[in-house]
Design a protein around this motif. Structure first.
Motif, PDB file in Angstrom:
ATOM      1  N   PHE A 163       0.817  -1.216   0.000  1.00 13.04           N
ATOM      2  CA  PHE A 163       0.000   0.000   0.000  1.00 13.04           C
ATOM      3  C   PHE A 163       0.851   1.267   0.000  1.00 13.04           C
ATOM      4  O   PHE A 163       0.405   2.314  -0.448  1.00 13.04           O
ATOM      5  CB  PHE A 163      -0.969  -0.018   1.193  1.00 13.04           C
ATOM      6  CG  PHE A 163      -2.106  -0.969   0.992  1.00 13.04           C
ATOM      7  CD1 PHE A 163      -3.188  -0.619   0.189  1.00 13.04           C
ATOM      8  CD2 PHE A 163      -2.085  -2.225   1.571  1.00 13.04           C
ATOM      9  CE1 PHE A 163      -4.236  -1.506  -0.015  1.00 13.04           C
ATOM     10  CE2 PHE A 163      -3.129  -3.123   1.364  1.00 13.04           C
ATOM     11  CZ  PHE A 163      -4.211  -2.759   0.567  1.00 13.04           C
ATOM     12  N   ASP A 208      -0.101   3.718  -2.922  1.00 15.39           N
ATOM     13  CA  ASP A 208      -0.471   5.092  -2.589  1.00 15.39           C
ATOM     14  C   ASP A 208       0.206   6.084  -3.523  1.00 15.39           C
ATOM     15  O   ASP A 208      -0.425   7.009  -4.043  1.00 15.39           O
ATOM     16  CB  ASP A 208      -0.064   5.378  -1.136  1.00 15.39           C
ATOM     17  CG  ASP A 208      -0.347   6.812  -0.728  1.00 15.39           C
ATOM     18  OD1 ASP A 208      -1.424   7.057  -0.168  1.00 15.39           O
ATOM     19  OD2 ASP A 208       0.509   7.678  -0.979  1.00 15.39           O
ATOM     20  N   GLY A 262      -3.468   5.906   4.924  1.00 12.18           N
ATOM     21  CA  GLY A 262      -4.627   5.346   4.242  1.00 12.18           C
ATOM     22  C   GLY A 262      -5.823   6.286   4.275  1.00 12.18           C
ATOM     23  O   GLY A 262      -6.495   6.518   3.254  1.00 12.18           O
ATOM     24  N   GLY A 272      -6.839   3.568  -1.555  1.00 14.93           N
ATOM     25  CA  GLY A 272      -5.707   3.728  -0.646  1.00 14.93           C
ATOM     26  C   GLY A 272      -6.040   3.396   0.788  1.00 14.93           C
ATOM     27  O   GLY A 272      -5.146   3.122   1.602  1.00 14.93           O
ATOM     28  N   ALA A 273      -7.332   3.381   1.123  1.00 12.72           N
ATOM     29  CA  ALA A 273      -7.751   3.066   2.491  1.00 12.72           C
ATOM     30  C   ALA A 273      -7.456   1.616   2.860  1.00 12.72           C
ATOM     31  O   ALA A 273      -7.544   1.240   4.032  1.00 12.72           O
ATOM     32  CB  ALA A 273      -9.241   3.362   2.663  1.00 12.72           C
ATOM     33  N   SER A 326      -4.731   0.269   3.239  1.00  7.40           N
ATOM     34  CA  SER A 326      -3.595   0.183   4.170  1.00  7.40           C
ATOM     35  C   SER A 326      -4.052   0.039   5.617  1.00  7.40           C
ATOM     36  O   SER A 326      -3.284  -0.427   6.473  1.00  7.40           O
ATOM     37  CB  SER A 326      -2.698   1.413   4.027  1.00  7.40           C
ATOM     38  OG  SER A 326      -3.380   2.582   4.424  1.00  7.40           O
TER      39      SER A 326
END
Length: 403
Positions: free
Chosen positions: A25, A29, A90, A174-175, A177
């Protein structure tokens, strides 16, 4: 009901799995921005240089946070610090979904960079403290080979999401992570090596950042940072704009360019793991030099290609040699004692990332004035400089054998 304490073998493998998951991640990202760059520039009506500044803001955040987060990890523990790093970046990446202006994205990228700064340094410290020295090259390279996985995943998600839901929705991914953050919290205990070292300190004593500039460590810190900076200037300067190079100067359709980038990252994944094996056989220092020189030679060859077939074949060859990020993950932590391991390794790598922050911006300027190909040629020169700087650093594997 009681739970048995995880054995060393369990910790070793959970660290490997959690590290791979978390660093995926980290890469994803950053590459979400690269995949969305064309659409952000068009949608917001900004210049290539303005787009480059969005990537620059991320790297500045990384550079600023690396020392602080390294200090927290060496003083208060690896586990909690890594959890909050993964959790915060995240949330801040997903928040771009709601951004409507260039300034809002710029601020969110900078803040996400502050969270990103600790992920690499804490994970590689965990690897150094849970895996035996003769397997560290392969272990660190495998964990950090999640970087091309994250980059490839970002490329694939861009193909699926952007045409159907727009570039804003891409950043919601991206959340993920946050899941990696909870994996570490649940399955990976605090480093025993760190706990033992911490127990030898006087009550209230804190590790100082200045220790990595002591007479015994100063040279390692300075040249390690310089090698990382040159390598990462070349890497981030090139990677941020490589999709645009394929689209604008080689005439590939957007979807084809994104899929080429996925295939390129397959070559990178293979390179990370092959070089990890090489590092355990011939030494991490020698493997790093080969990786840097190999990248410096193959990038100019790659960008000289014009046909789709040649670009498809040469892309993974170039990416194969960009394994130096994984190799630095096994090399830098062993340059420093446990007491300042995360600060030292994190300073070299993440300050290098911070100093490389302006590479995407200047690449955008060069692309506007000249071409993306010109900028990529300059990036290849930085890889060569990084290889030369490595000769000023110790061959830690040879030194360990003598000891």
């Amino acid at each position: 009901m009681t739970h048995s304490k995880p054995g060393k073998l369990d910790v070793k493998w959970h660290t490997l799995i959690g590290g791979f998951f978390g660093y995926t991640f980290d890469a994803m990202d950053i590459f979400l921005l690269a995949m969305a760059m064309k659409y952000i520039i068009t949608d917001l009506g900004i210049t290539n240089a303005d787009g480059g500044l969005l990537a620059t803001a991320t790297m500045i955040g990384v550079g600023l946070s690396s020392v602080v987060i390294g200090w927290c990890a060496d003083n208060y523990g690896r586990r909690k610090t890594l959890f909050w790093s993964l959790f915060l970046f995240g949330i801040l990446t997903a928040a771009i979904y709601f951004a409507t202006t260039w300034w809002e994205i710029l601020v969110l990228r900078f803040l996400a960079g502050l969270g990103l700064g600790g992920v690499w340094s804490i994970i590689v410290s965990y690897i150094a403290e849970t895996w035996p020295a003769h397997q560290r090259g392969r272990a660190a390279s495998f964990v950090l080979s999640s970087f091309p996985v994250g980059a490839g995943l970002a490329s694939y998600l861009a193909v699926l999401i952007i045409p159907n839901f727009g570039w804003h929705a891409l950043f919601l991914t991206g959340a993920g992570s946050i899941l990696a953050a909870f994996y570490f919290l649940i399955f990976v205990p605090e480093s025993e090596v760190w706990q033992k070292q911490k127990s030898t300190q006087k009550e209230g004593e804190k590790v100082s950042i200045g220790e990595i500039f002591s007479s015994s460590l100063r040279k390692k810190t300075i040249f390690g940072t310089l090698a990382a900076s040159c390598g990462l200037i070349g890497y981030w300067g090139g990677s941020t704009w490589l999709p645009m190079f394929l689209i604008k100067e080689r005439g590939l359709p957007d979807e084809t360019a994104f899929l080429f980038f996925v295939i390129l990252n397959v070559g990178m994944f293979v390179g990370y793991n092959v070089f990890g094996y090489i590092a355990d056989k011939i030494g991490r220092h020698k493997a790093l030099i080969i990786s840097f020189f190999g990248t410096a030679i193959t990038l100019p060859i790659y960008i000289s290609m014009t046909g789709e077939t040649s670009l498809l074949i040469m892309g993974p060859v170039y990416a194969f040699f960009t394994a130096f990020v994984g190799l630095m993950g096994s090399y830098f932590p062993d340059l420093f004692p446990t007491r300042v391991r995360t600060i030292g390794a994190g300073f070299c790598f993440n300050v290098g990332r911070g100093l490389s922050a302006f590479a995407p911006f200047f690449m955008g300027v060069i692309a506007t004035q000249y071409s993306f190909a010109t900028g990529l040629m300059i990036c290849s020169a930085f890889f060569g400089i990084a290889a030369i700087v490595m000769f000023a650093l110790p061959n830690i594997d040879a030194d360990n054998k003598k000891a």
